[in-house]
Design a protein around this motif. Structure first.
Motif, PDB file in Angstrom:
ATOM      1  N   SER A   1     -25.081  45.826   0.668  1.00  0.00           N
ATOM      2  CA  SER A   1     -25.909  45.541   1.837  1.00  0.00           C
ATOM      3  C   SER A   1     -25.042  45.324   3.065  1.00  0.00           C
ATOM      4  O   SER A   1     -23.986  44.711   3.001  1.00  0.00           O
ATOM      5  CB  SER A   1     -26.750  44.287   1.585  1.00  0.00           C
ATOM      6  OG  SER A   1     -27.418  43.921   2.763  1.00  0.00           O
ATOM      7  N   SER A   2     -25.542  45.809   4.198  1.00  0.00           N
ATOM      8  CA  SER A   2     -24.873  45.548   5.481  1.00  0.00           C
ATOM      9  C   SER A   2     -25.389  44.254   6.105  1.00  0.00           C
ATOM     10  O   SER A   2     -24.863  43.807   7.114  1.00  0.00           O
ATOM     11  CB  SER A   2     -25.111  46.699   6.454  1.00  0.00           C
ATOM     12  OG  SER A   2     -26.471  46.726   6.866  1.00  0.00           O
TER      13      SER A   2
ATOM     14  N   LYS B   1     -19.188  38.796  10.468  1.00  0.00           N
ATOM     15  CA  LYS B   1     -19.361  40.074   9.763  1.00  0.00           C
ATOM     16  C   LYS B   1     -18.024  40.732   9.399  1.00  0.00           C
ATOM     17  O   LYS B   1     -18.015  41.751   8.713  1.00  0.00           O
ATOM     18  CB  LYS B   1     -20.168  41.046  10.619  1.00  0.00           C
ATOM     19  CG  LYS B   1     -21.607  40.653  10.850  1.00  0.00           C
ATOM     20  CD  LYS B   1     -22.466  41.006   9.667  1.00  0.00           C
ATOM     21  CE  LYS B   1     -23.933  40.756   9.981  1.00  0.00           C
ATOM     22  NZ  LYS B   1     -24.815  41.509   9.135  1.00  0.00           N
ATOM     23  N   GLU B   2     -16.900  40.179   9.847  1.00  0.00           N
ATOM     24  CA  GLU B   2     -15.599  40.820   9.635  1.00  0.00           C
ATOM     25  C   GLU B   2     -15.261  40.998   8.153  1.00  0.00           C
ATOM     26  O   GLU B   2     -14.795  42.059   7.739  1.00  0.00           O
ATOM     27  CB  GLU B   2     -14.492  40.047  10.347  1.00  0.00           C
ATOM     28  CG  GLU B   2     -14.546  40.219  11.856  1.00  0.00           C
ATOM     29  CD  GLU B   2     -13.531  39.376  12.601  1.00  0.00           C
ATOM     30  OE1 GLU B   2     -12.777  38.604  11.970  1.00  0.00           O
ATOM     31  OE2 GLU B   2     -13.502  39.495  13.840  1.00  0.00           O
TER      32      GLU B   2
ATOM     33  N   GLU C   1     -14.976  44.665   3.305  1.00  0.00           N
ATOM     34  CA  GLU C   1     -15.433  45.015   1.948  1.00  0.00           C
ATOM     35  C   GLU C   1     -16.127  46.379   1.930  1.00  0.00           C
ATOM     36  O   GLU C   1     -15.902  47.188   1.022  1.00  0.00           O
ATOM     37  CB  GLU C   1     -16.386  43.937   1.420  1.00  0.00           C
ATOM     38  CG  GLU C   1     -15.718  42.615   1.134  1.00  0.00           C
ATOM     39  CD  GLU C   1     -16.710  41.489   0.864  1.00  0.00           C
ATOM     40  OE1 GLU C   1     -17.937  41.736   0.868  1.00  0.00           O
ATOM     41  OE2 GLU C   1     -16.252  40.346   0.663  1.00  0.00           O
ATOM     42  N   LEU C   2     -16.964  46.634   2.921  1.00  0.00           N
ATOM     43  CA  LEU C   2     -17.654  47.919   3.000  1.00  0.00           C
ATOM     44  C   LEU C   2     -16.658  49.063   3.198  1.00  0.00           C
ATOM     45  O   LEU C   2     -16.789  50.123   2.576  1.00  0.00           O
ATOM     46  CB  LEU C   2     -18.687  47.910   4.135  1.00  0.00           C
ATOM     47  CG  LEU C   2     -19.946  47.064   3.910  1.00  0.00           C
ATOM     48  CD1 LEU C   2     -20.739  46.922   5.201  1.00  0.00           C
ATOM     49  CD2 LEU C   2     -20.819  47.658   2.816  1.00  0.00           C
TER      50      LEU C   2
ATOM     51  N   ALA D   1     -16.133  52.135   0.703  1.00  0.00           N
ATOM     52  CA  ALA D   1     -16.368  53.492   1.222  1.00  0.00           C
ATOM     53  C   ALA D   1     -15.156  54.395   0.963  1.00  0.00           C
ATOM     54  O   ALA D   1     -15.316  55.578   0.639  1.00  0.00           O
ATOM     55  CB  ALA D   1     -16.689  53.435   2.706  1.00  0.00           C
ATOM     56  N   LYS D   2     -13.955  53.845   1.085  1.00  0.00           N
ATOM     57  CA  LYS D   2     -12.751  54.633   0.828  1.00  0.00           C
ATOM     58  C   LYS D   2     -12.661  55.078  -0.628  1.00  0.00           C
ATOM     59  O   LYS D   2     -12.151  56.147  -0.936  1.00  0.00           O
ATOM     60  CB  LYS D   2     -11.499  53.835   1.192  1.00  0.00           C
ATOM     61  CG  LYS D   2     -11.222  53.781   2.674  1.00  0.00           C
ATOM     62  CD  LYS D   2      -9.961  53.009   2.976  1.00  0.00           C
ATOM     63  CE  LYS D   2      -9.758  52.896   4.472  1.00  0.00           C
ATOM     64  NZ  LYS D   2      -8.605  52.070   4.822  1.00  0.00           N
TER      65      LYS D   2
END
Length: 180
Positions: free
Chosen positions: A29-30, A59-60, A65-66, A70-71
């Motif tokens: 989740s964002s 949010k940093e 983590e996102l 994603a990578k």
């Protein structure tokens, strides 16, 4: 290496959707927007009307983590809501996480069912920049109107009131009526 990363707005949706998709999918989740206009500055280039975004401090960690997830993913699925805000959230994710068009897909669904989720994955689309532009225009207009007017409301009426494009017109109508 995980095959797929799906990013949704809500953590409650993430858990449910992950159950539908299986082991090849990680759902995160964002928690809504991951970047916004700076709180204590106008954050709009007056000459170009371009917004200046920042990642809020709270949010940093999430953004980090996102990015890491994603990578690791072969494909990233942006699954925020299908409205102006949701489209802007997907665009902010795309930009902030440094995603690539060749392995990033935008999906939308209108119900949290296995059928709807699988159908969305079979029918991806790109980010609708018209919706993103509409959200940005609304946000820029709110900031341009409200940045100067809100502090007046705080001093004269009540702290933490917001004066945006809609509230400003409403306030004007109230003042005009009172003067009559």
């Amino acid at each position: 290496m995980q095959k797929n990363l799906v990013i949704v707005e809500s953590p409650a949706k993430a858990k449910t959707i992950e159950k539908f998709l299986g082991d090849d999918f990680k759902v995160m989740s964002s928690y809504g927007h991951i970047r916004d206009l700076k709180k204590k500055e106008l954050s709009i280039d007056i000459d170009s009307l371009q917004p200046c975004y920042e990642i809020p401090e709270e949010k940093e960690k999430l953004v980090k983590e996102l990015k890491q997830s994603a990578k690791k993913a072969e494909k990233v699925w942006l699954a925020s809501d299908e409205d102006r805000e949701g489209e802007a959230i997907s665009w902010h994710l795309f930009e902030t996480l440094g995603l690539k068009e060749d392995n990033t897909k935008r999906i939308v669904f209108h119900e949290i069912t296995k059928t709807a989720i699988l159908n969305a994955i079979q029918n991806p689309r790109s980010i609708d920049m018209s919706l993103v532009d509409a959200q940005q225009a609304r946000r820029v207009l709110d900031r341009l109107v409200g940045f100067e007017l809100s502090p007046v409301l705080w001093r004269k009426i009540q702290p933490k009131l917001s004066a945006g494009r809609v509230q400003s017109v409403a306030l004007r109508l109230v003042v005009d009526r009172e003067r009559e």
